[in-house]
Scaffold this active site. Structure first.
Site, PDB file in Angstrom:
ATOM      1  N   CYS B  98     119.969 110.831 101.551  1.00 17.52           N
ATOM      2  CA  CYS B  98     120.920 109.725 101.478  1.00 17.52           C
ATOM      3  C   CYS B  98     122.267 110.195 102.024  1.00 17.52           C
ATOM      4  O   CYS B  98     122.817 111.183 101.551  1.00 17.52           O
ATOM      5  CB  CYS B  98     121.061 109.287 100.022  1.00 17.52           C
ATOM      6  SG  CYS B  98     122.402 108.127  99.744  1.00 17.52           S
ATOM      7  N   CYS B 102     126.687 103.851 103.333  1.00 18.25           N
ATOM      8  CA  CYS B 102     126.339 102.448 103.572  1.00 18.25           C
ATOM      9  C   CYS B 102     126.861 101.530 102.472  1.00 18.25           C
ATOM     10  O   CYS B 102     127.176 100.364 102.713  1.00 18.25           O
ATOM     11  CB  CYS B 102     124.833 102.286 103.716  1.00 18.25           C
ATOM     12  SG  CYS B 102     123.922 102.733 102.242  1.00 18.25           S
ATOM     13  N   THR B 189     126.602 106.392  94.203  1.00 15.71           N
ATOM     14  CA  THR B 189     126.203 107.220  95.336  1.00 15.71           C
ATOM     15  C   THR B 189     127.420 107.649  96.151  1.00 15.71           C
ATOM     16  O   THR B 189     128.232 106.823  96.549  1.00 15.71           O
ATOM     17  CB  THR B 189     125.225 106.422  96.222  1.00 15.71           C
ATOM     18  OG1 THR B 189     124.059 106.151  95.459  1.00 15.71           O
ATOM     19  CG2 THR B 189     124.850 107.193  97.469  1.00 15.71           C
ATOM     20  N   GLU B 255     124.810 111.268  93.113  1.00 17.59           N
ATOM     21  CA  GLU B 255     125.311 110.137  92.353  1.00 17.59           C
ATOM     22  C   GLU B 255     126.198 110.678  91.234  1.00 17.59           C
ATOM     23  O   GLU B 255     126.067 111.839  90.850  1.00 17.59           O
ATOM     24  CB  GLU B 255     124.164 109.309  91.744  1.00 17.59           C
ATOM     25  CG  GLU B 255     123.578 108.267  92.679  1.00 17.59           C
ATOM     26  CD  GLU B 255     122.665 108.847  93.746  1.00 17.59           C
ATOM     27  OE1 GLU B 255     122.059 109.912  93.503  1.00 17.59           O
ATOM     28  OE2 GLU B 255     122.553 108.261  94.841  1.00 17.59           O
ATOM     29  N   HIS B 290     122.742  95.394 100.938  1.00 21.57           N
ATOM     30  CA  HIS B 290     122.316  96.735 100.537  1.00 21.57           C
ATOM     31  C   HIS B 290     120.793  96.859 100.579  1.00 21.57           C
ATOM     32  O   HIS B 290     120.263  97.954 100.797  1.00 21.57           O
ATOM     33  CB  HIS B 290     122.858  97.040  99.140  1.00 21.57           C
ATOM     34  CG  HIS B 290     123.101  98.503  98.934  1.00 21.57           C
ATOM     35  ND1 HIS B 290     123.659  99.313  99.897  1.00 21.57           N
ATOM     36  CD2 HIS B 290     122.833  99.320  97.876  1.00 21.57           C
ATOM     37  CE1 HIS B 290     123.729 100.549  99.447  1.00 21.57           C
ATOM     38  NE2 HIS B 290     123.220 100.587  98.224  1.00 21.57           N
ATOM     39  N   TYR B 294     118.283  99.779 103.144  1.00 22.64           N
ATOM     40  CA  TYR B 294     117.222 100.741 102.841  1.00 22.64           C
ATOM     41  C   TYR B 294     116.388 101.115 104.065  1.00 22.64           C
ATOM     42  O   TYR B 294     115.379 101.817 103.949  1.00 22.64           O
ATOM     43  CB  TYR B 294     116.396 100.265 101.642  1.00 22.64           C
ATOM     44  CG  TYR B 294     117.082 100.686 100.362  1.00 22.64           C
ATOM     45  CD1 TYR B 294     118.286 100.095  99.989  1.00 22.64           C
ATOM     46  CD2 TYR B 294     116.609 101.720  99.577  1.00 22.64           C
ATOM     47  CE1 TYR B 294     118.973 100.518  98.871  1.00 22.64           C
ATOM     48  CE2 TYR B 294     117.290 102.146  98.455  1.00 22.64           C
ATOM     49  CZ  TYR B 294     118.463 101.542  98.109  1.00 22.64           C
ATOM     50  OH  TYR B 294     119.151 101.972  96.998  1.00 22.64           O
ATOM     51  N   CYS B 296     117.441 103.245 105.780  1.00 23.66           N
ATOM     52  CA  CYS B 296     117.660 104.698 105.730  1.00 23.66           C
ATOM     53  C   CYS B 296     116.386 105.419 105.286  1.00 23.66           C
ATOM     54  O   CYS B 296     116.112 106.538 105.722  1.00 23.66           O
ATOM     55  CB  CYS B 296     118.806 105.035 104.795  1.00 23.66           C
ATOM     56  SG  CYS B 296     118.506 104.553 103.080  1.00 23.66           S
ATOM     57  N   GLU B 444     115.650 106.175  93.870  1.00 23.87           N
ATOM     58  CA  GLU B 444     116.661 105.275  94.439  1.00 23.87           C
ATOM     59  C   GLU B 444     115.988 104.124  95.187  1.00 23.87           C
ATOM     60  O   GLU B 444     116.476 102.985  95.169  1.00 23.87           O
ATOM     61  CB  GLU B 444     117.580 106.068  95.371  1.00 23.87           C
ATOM     62  CG  GLU B 444     118.772 105.285  95.886  1.00 23.87           C
ATOM     63  CD  GLU B 444     119.561 106.086  96.901  1.00 23.87           C
ATOM     64  OE1 GLU B 444     120.146 107.115  96.516  1.00 23.87           O
ATOM     65  OE2 GLU B 444     119.565 105.707  98.080  1.00 23.87           O
TER      66      GLU B 444
END
Lengths: 89, 480
Positions: B98, B102, B189, B255, B290, B294, B296, B444
């Site tokens: 991560c 974003c 995050t 996080e 969001h 994902y 990502c 996550e």
């Protein structure tokens, strides 16, 4: 000497090594072309290197110039040949 | 735009109140547990300056017309939304984890829509304030933590019904120059790698909850903010001297619990104040952006699939038909995730503020798949990697003068591949599927941007069921 700018797509999931393709082109045109930054106003040509057939890179800033698009590794050889041919004409 | 080096230096100037393992962290940037996560965020700066990535990593500001990092951009077209998806895959693949940036981008895009809509209804000036703030973020190329998730206490109770009123972040004092807030945001995050925190409410609210319907932005080192760093599986491997056992030797995510204890927010940084009827809209828009983000995980999936193929090669199992088929399945699942994120971007639409929002239904479908597919991809990776991934000795054992030769001899796979390389690739698979990076790739994926049921509720709300029923009835001749 012919001045060429390079424009890359963003490379999210490229089907080939875009940077290696450009290195191949630079080597193939050694002594025949000068590679300059994309925003160099004296460049006459832009090689747009697209990682896949979607060819999503924005070419707006290069509109006034001659553009050669490559979207696979074979495109590097084709670009070299095309540029050499044009230089002969 | 900032360079990666300038980003790192800018973090050193912050005076963050961070706690890790019960102690205050004196040097956040260089702490060995935290450092890999900073490295990942730094990549968002470094790649923006690289010609081969800048087409995705940068955009043109709709406010100033200047070139900016895409993470500070407000989407002006579906092309922008598609580029966001592609950028996220790219960064996931380059870092294998991560990269944390974003969430701030998604918060800013959601606020660009909702501040406009609140102003239209109430004649407030939130959008003007927000755009001024956005210009600052773009000019300084800042990392923003988008802080939505409250601790929530008893899930059966609304914010105002909680025994402890701080279970949801709320206003405790209103002053002439601003407001004072108390509460916390959980699972934040990239919080300690951020210059700014953008706070939003976490659920839809009613009038009795209006003290909780607030949104604002603050410098991350504002007085009264404390960060309590989250543990990750295998995190202390980063304290060991070797690199091999870390799996991912460079990057990571993080996080933190962010506590706000009577923190002052000046009015010019307040973007929603008790307009409870817009809390739900802000939450839904943020969540939709969001859920698109994902993509990502597709990038991290690229790394995991690549690692699995390498492990199969090193084991000499790459030609087995079942291994080939499992890797096909991994790719199929991974590309399906990409399809969902691309689809919601391509089907996005222009909002009254001018911002483009993803297609909400498709963004929720995308994220629903993300709650499942990475687990299956990880299962297949572990299947192909073999049990050695979790039973092999440490790097110190590999290098031990007494027993290292046993490790090298008995954990050799193919004769032309070193045992060390075989261990490295297995450690990377371990890292992503059950080590520090599994926080991002698996749990996550399950809970980030909303747990699975949140997407199912949105899917039920977004589909046009009446039209589907009408069509079905028409085709079989039902006349009512």
């Amino acid at each position: 000497m012919l001045k060429i700018g390079i424009k890359f797509c963003g490379g999210c999931n490229p089907a080939f090594d875009r940077v290696a393709a450009v290195e191949k082109i630079k080597k193939g045109l050694e002594g025949k072309a000068e590679f300059v930054p994309l925003n160099d106003e004296t460049s006459e040509m832009v090689i747009a290197v697209m990682g896949c057939g979607n060819a999503c890179a924005e070419l707006g800033e290069t509109r006034e110039k001659q553009i050669i698009i490559i979207s696979d590794i074979d495109g590097a050889d084709a670009a070299i040949e095309e540029i050499k041919r044009k230089q002969k004409v | 735009m900032k360079t990666g080096k300038e980003y790192e230096e800018s973090l050193r100037k912050l005076n963050l109140n961070v706690y890790l393992f019960g102690k205050k962290v004196a040097n956040v940037v260089d702490d060995p547990i935290i450092r890999p996560s900073m490295n990942a965020v730094k990549m968002t700066y470094e790649m923006a300056a690289m010609p081969e990535y800048e087409d995705l990593m940068t955009a043109t500001s709709h406010i100033t017309g200047k070139k900016i990092n895409r993470f500070t951009h407000i989407h002006q077209s579906t092309t922008d939304l598609v580029k966001k998806t592609k950028m996220e895959r790219l960064l996931g693949a380059q870092t294998g984890c991560c990269f944390q940036r974003c969430v701030g981008m998604d918060a800013m895009n959601a606020l660009s829509i909702t501040t406009f809509n609140i102003d239209k209804k109430y004649g407030t000036e939130y959008n003007k304030r927000f755009l001024k703030y956005l210009e600052f973020v773009q000019a300084e190329d800042l990392v923003c933590d988008g802080a939505m998730t409250d601790p929530k206490g008893d899930r059966a109770l609304a914010p105002s019904q909680q025994k402890d009123p701080d279970m949801f972040l709320h206003v405790v004092e209103e002053r002439a120059d601003g407001i004072v807030v108390t509460g916390a945001k959980a699972h934040q995050t990239g919080a300690v790698n951020s210059h700014e925190i953008i706070v939003m409410p976490t659920i839809s609210m009613r009038e009795e909850d209006k003290d909780y319907a607030i949104s604002f932005a603050l410098p991350s080192d504002a007085k009264g903010i404390t960060y309590i760093y989250g543990r990750q599986s295998c995190d202390t491997r980063k304290l060991e001297k070797g690199l091999l056992d870390r799996g991912n030797q460079i990057f990571g995510g993080h996080e933190a619990l962010v506590v706000f204890e009577k923190v002052f927010v000046p009015w010019e940084r307040v973007f929603m104040y008790k307009e409870y009827d817009f809390a739900g809209e802000l939450v839904e828009n943020f969540a939709s952006y969001h859920r698109q983000s994902y993509a990502c995980k597709v990038g991290v999936g690229d790394v995991l699939i690549g690692a699995t193929q390498v492990a199969a090669d090193y084991n000499g199992a790459n030609k087995a038909s079942h291994v080939k088929d499992k890797i096909i399945e991994m790719n199929h699942l991974n590309e399906t995730l990409f399809c969902g994120s691309l689809a919601c971007a391509e089907e996005g639409s222009k909002q009254p503020s001018g911002t483009y929002l993803v297609n909400v239904l498709l963004a929720n479908v995308c994220k629903q798949n993300v709650t499942r597919f990475p687990y299956e991809i990880a299962r297949l990776a572990q299947d192909i990697a073999g049990g050695l991934m979790v039973t092999m000795p440490s790097e110190d054992d590999l290098n031990s003068p007494e027993i290292g030769h046993y490790v090298k001899k008995y954990f050799q796979g193919r004769a032309d591949v070193s045992t060390e390389n075989r261990m490295k690739i297995l450690r990377l698979i371990e890292n992503i599927t059950l080590g520090t990076a599994a926080v991002g790739y698996l749990t996550e994926s399950m809970h980030g941007a909303g747990s699975p049921q949140a997407q199912r509720i949105m899917i039920a709300r977004q589909v046009n069921m009446a039209e589907k029923m009408k069509t079905a009835k028409k085709l079989c001749g039902i006349k009512e």
